[in-house]
Scaffold this motif. Structure first.
Motif, PDB file in Angstrom:
ATOM      1  N   CYS A   1       0.862  -1.178   0.000  1.00 12.72           N
ATOM      2  CA  CYS A   1       0.000   0.000   0.000  1.00 12.72           C
ATOM      3  C   CYS A   1       0.900   1.231   0.000  1.00 12.72           C
ATOM      4  O   CYS A   1       2.125   1.120   0.002  1.00 12.72           O
ATOM      5  N   GLY A   2       0.294   2.378   0.031  1.00 11.62           N
ATOM      6  CA  GLY A   2       1.075   3.621  -0.042  1.00 11.62           C
ATOM      7  C   GLY A   2       1.793   3.976   1.252  1.00 11.62           C
ATOM      8  O   GLY A   2       2.497   4.964   1.316  1.00 11.62           O
ATOM      9  N   GLY A   3       1.619   3.163   2.275  1.00  9.42           N
ATOM     10  CA  GLY A   3       2.181   3.530   3.578  1.00  9.42           C
ATOM     11  C   GLY A   3       3.521   2.910   3.895  1.00  9.42           C
ATOM     12  O   GLY A   3       4.063   3.105   4.979  1.00  9.42           O
ATOM     13  N   SER A   4       4.088   2.175   2.934  1.00  8.93           N
ATOM     14  CA  SER A   4       5.355   1.491   3.173  1.00  8.93           C
ATOM     15  C   SER A   4       6.517   2.485   3.106  1.00  8.93           C
ATOM     16  O   SER A   4       6.684   3.177   2.116  1.00  8.93           O
TER      17      SER A   4
END
Lengths: 309, 223
Positions: free
Chosen positions: B160-163
Motif C-alpha cells: 500500500c502507499g504507507g510502506s
C-alpha cells in the motif's frame, strides 16, 4: 479519446484539458452546513470534488451521503471508497447506491490503518484490496455483473480511479505497481502529494517508458503547506510522504506570518513545473481544511476558467 | 507453533479465587516452546498462586500437573485422577486445549494464557506471527511470505502507499510484508510475477466460512 461514461471529469480529460479536482472531508457530525460551504467555495474552480472516506480512520459522515448532497447541488463528486471498512457485499451495495444517484466517479483505496484514527480497537475488513475494488467497479460497469456473477439491472456508469504514491517504498516497483492498477482498470490516477518534484519526474519517466500515461489519466496531487511546522510533520509523521529538506528549509526561512503565503506560492510553482511534464493530465489539489485557498491557486496556476464540456 | 502469553496474575486470581481445589494444568507442546504454559511454567504459576492465596488469606489448595497436548484425548489418561480431584482447572494450554478440556470435564476450566498467534521463534524470547490459517495457502505466489498474516491490511496486491524504508505504516518496528515479498521475488529472479494481479480471494475457507472441520476417512478408526 472519447469519454465512455457521463463523468464530467472524464469528459474534461477526454477533451485534452488539464483536469482539476479538489477534495472535501465530511463533517464529524450530521450538520451539512460546513461541507456545503466548502463545496460552494471551490465549485467554479474545479471539475470534480473528491469526498474522502473516513480519512485517517477518523469516523465521519459517510462519503456517499456527502456525494449525494453535492449531486443535489448540481456538482460533480468523486466518491472515495476504502476497502478497510466494508466487505464485498457492502462495497458493491454502496457502488449501486452511488449509481442510484448518478454519481459517476469513484476512487478506489485501501485506506489508512485504523490505528491512526479514533477506532484503533476496531476490526479492519480488507475483504478486497484497492486493485480488486477497481476490478469490481469495472466488472459492474463494463459487464453489468456482480462479483457473484448475476446481472445488474441498469449497471453503474463510473469513471474509476485509483491513488498512486510515487514516493512510497520500494521505489523500484512503484511504476510496476501503477501498471498493475492500470491492468486492474484504473482510468484515472490521483497521486500522493508531490513535494519531491525530481523524484516525481523520475517516476513519470518510468511511467512514460511503459506507455502507462496513455492508458490512464495521471493527475498530480498537491497540498499547499500552511507552515514550516506542517512541513516537518508531513516529513516525519505521515507514512509514505516525501518532503525534501529544502521544502522545509524554504518555509522555515520565511517569517512565520508569511509562511502560509509562501506555501501557496510553492504549490503554484509546483503546478507550473508539473504542467510541463509529459503525461501529467491534471491536478488534484488537496487543501486540507483550507478550501478557500483553492480558487486562488487554480487561477494563479493558469487553470481558470474551467472548460465547459 | 501456537504462541501464547500468560495472563496477568490478578486476572488469573479473579478466575480461581472462589474455588477450593485448583489444578494448574500445563500443556507441554506448542506454547511451552515460548516458555509460557508448559508443565514447568504451570508449576511456577501454581507456586505464585499459592503465595497469592496466602496473601489474600484464602484457604485454597493448588496443585499443578500437565500433559504433552491438551488437544488430544489420549494424553489425558495418565492425569485423569488429578483432574477429577480439582473443582476447577486453570489450563495453560492455548484456547484449543482449554476448550477441549472443557468438553471432557463438567467443571470450570479457566484459560491461563492469551493465545496470541501462529508463529515462529525468531530468536530466544522473540516470537513472530507467520500464518493465519486462512485455509487456502498462497505462499507459492508470494515468494514464501504471507501478506495475509504479515500485512496489517492483508493487501493481496501490495504494498500500500504507507510502506516507508521497508517498514509498515503502523510501526517502524514492523516489516512491510510487501517489501519482504518484493525482496524475495528479486532474490528468486521472479520479479515478473510481481505484476500478476492476485485475484479476489475466496475467504470461505477462512474464519468467514464458519468453524472449520477436516475429516480424513483414510486414517479414522473403524470403532
Amino acid at each position: 479519446m472519447t469519454a465512455k461514461t457521463p463523468s464530467k471529469l472524464e469528459k474534461v480529460l477526454a477533451a485534452g484539458h488539464f483536469a482539476v479536482t479538489s477534495e472535501c472531508g465530511p463533517p464529524r457530525g450530521s450538520d451539512p452546513t460546513e461541507i456545503v460551504e466548502k463545496a460552494e467555495i471551490i465549485k467554479d474552480h474545479v471539475d470534480a470534488i473528491n469526498i474522502t472516506d473516513n480519512q485517517t480512520s477518523v469516523c465521519r459522515t459517510c462519503s456517499l451521503a456527502v456525494c449525494i448532497r453535492l449531486k443535489t447541488m448540481g456538482l460533480e463528486p468523486v466518491l472515495q471508497m476504502v476497502t478497510r471498512d466494508r466487505n464485498r457485499i457492502a462495497l458493491q451495495s454502496d457502488i449501486l447506491g452511488a449509481a442510484h444517484w448518478d454519481i459517476n466517479n469513484i476512487l478506489c483505496l485501501s485506506g489508512d490503518h485504523q490505528s491512526f484514527g479514533d477506532s484503533s480497537k476496531g476490526q479492519n475488513v480488507h475483504d478486497l484490496d484497492s486493485m480488486q475494488l477497481l476490478q469490481t467497479v469495472r466488472l459492474m460497469c463494463d459487464e453489468g455483473k456482480f462479483l457473484g456473477g448475476d446481472d445488474i439491472k441498469r449497471p453503474p456508469q463510473m469513471f474509476a480511479g485509483a491513488a498512486a504514491n510515487p514516493f512510497a517504498d520500494p521505489f523500484e516497483i512503484r511504476v510496476a505497481r501503477l501498471a498493475k492498477k492500470v491492468a486492474a482498470g484504473a482510468q484515472f490516477i490521483q497521486t500522493q502529494c508531490i513535494y519531491n518534484l525530481d523524484k516525481f519526474e523520475e517516476w513519470m519517466k518510468g511511467v512514460r517508458d511503459r506507455g502507462l500515461h496513455e492508458k490512464t489519466a495521471i493527475m498530480a496531487g498537491l497540498t499547499p503547506m500552511k507552515s514550516a511546522g506542517m512541513a516537518r510533520y508531513m516529513k516525519n509523521r505521515v507514512p509514505g510522504m516525501d518532503v525534501p529538506d529544502e521544502v522545509v528549509k524554504r518555509l522555515a526561512d520565511t517569517p512565520k506570518e508569511k509562511q502560509a503565503e509562501e506555501g501557496i506560492k510553492m504549490c503554484i510553482e509546483s503546478i507550473q513545473r508539473l504542467k510541463e511534464v509529459e503525461g501529467v493530465r491534471g491536478f488534484h489539489i488537496m487543501a486540507i481544511e483550507w478550501e478557500e485557498k483553492v480558487p486562488g491557486i487554480v487561477e494563479a496556476a493558469g487553470l481558470y476558467p474551467r472548460p465547459e464540456v | 507453533m501456537i504462541v501464547g502469553e500468560q495472563k496477568p496474575l490478578e486476572e488469573l486470581w479473579e478466575s480461581i479465587k472462589d474455588h477450593k481445589k485448583v489444578l494448574v494444568f500445563g500443556c507441554n507442546t506448542c506454547v511451552a516452546v515460548c516458555q509460557q504454559g508448559g508443565n514447568k511454567e504451570a508449576e511456577i504459576l501454581a507456586s505464585l498462586l499459592r503465595m497469592k492465596a496466602t496473601q489474600e488469606g484464602v484457604d485454597m489448595e493448588i496443585q499443578d500437573s500437565g500433559i504433552e497436548r491438551q488437544c488430544e484425548h489420549e494424553f489425558f489418561e495418565k492425569t485423569e485422577e488429578r483432574v477429577e480431584w480439582a473443582d476447577a482447572v486453570l489450563s495453560t494450554a492455548c484456547g484449543i486445549g482449554v476448550q477441549f478440556m472443557a468438553e471432557k470435564y463438567p467443571k470450570p476450566i479457566y484459560p491461563g494464557l492469551n493465545t496470541t498467534f501462529l508463529g515462529a521463534v525468531e530468536e530466544l524470547g522473540v516470537y513472530t506471527e507467520r500464518c493465519q490459517a486462512c485455509g487456502q495457502c498462497i505462499l507459492a505466489q508470494t515468494g514464501g511470505i504471507c501478506p495475509i498474516a504479515r500485512c496489517a491490511k492483508r493487501v493481496m496486491n501490495g504494498p500500500c502507499g504507507g510502506s516507508t524504508n521497508g517498514k509498515c505504516e503502523i510501526s517502524k518496528d514492523v516489516d512491510c510484508a510487501w517489501q519482504l515479498i518484493v525482496d524475495r521475488l528479486k532474490l528468486l529472479g521472479r520479479m515478473d510475477d510481481y505484476e500478476k494481479l492476485t485475484p479476489i480471494k475466496d475467504w470461505s475457507s477462512d474464519r468467514a466460512g464458519g468453524p472449520r472441520k477436516l475429516v480424513r476417512e483414510d486414517v479414522q478408526h473403524d470403532s
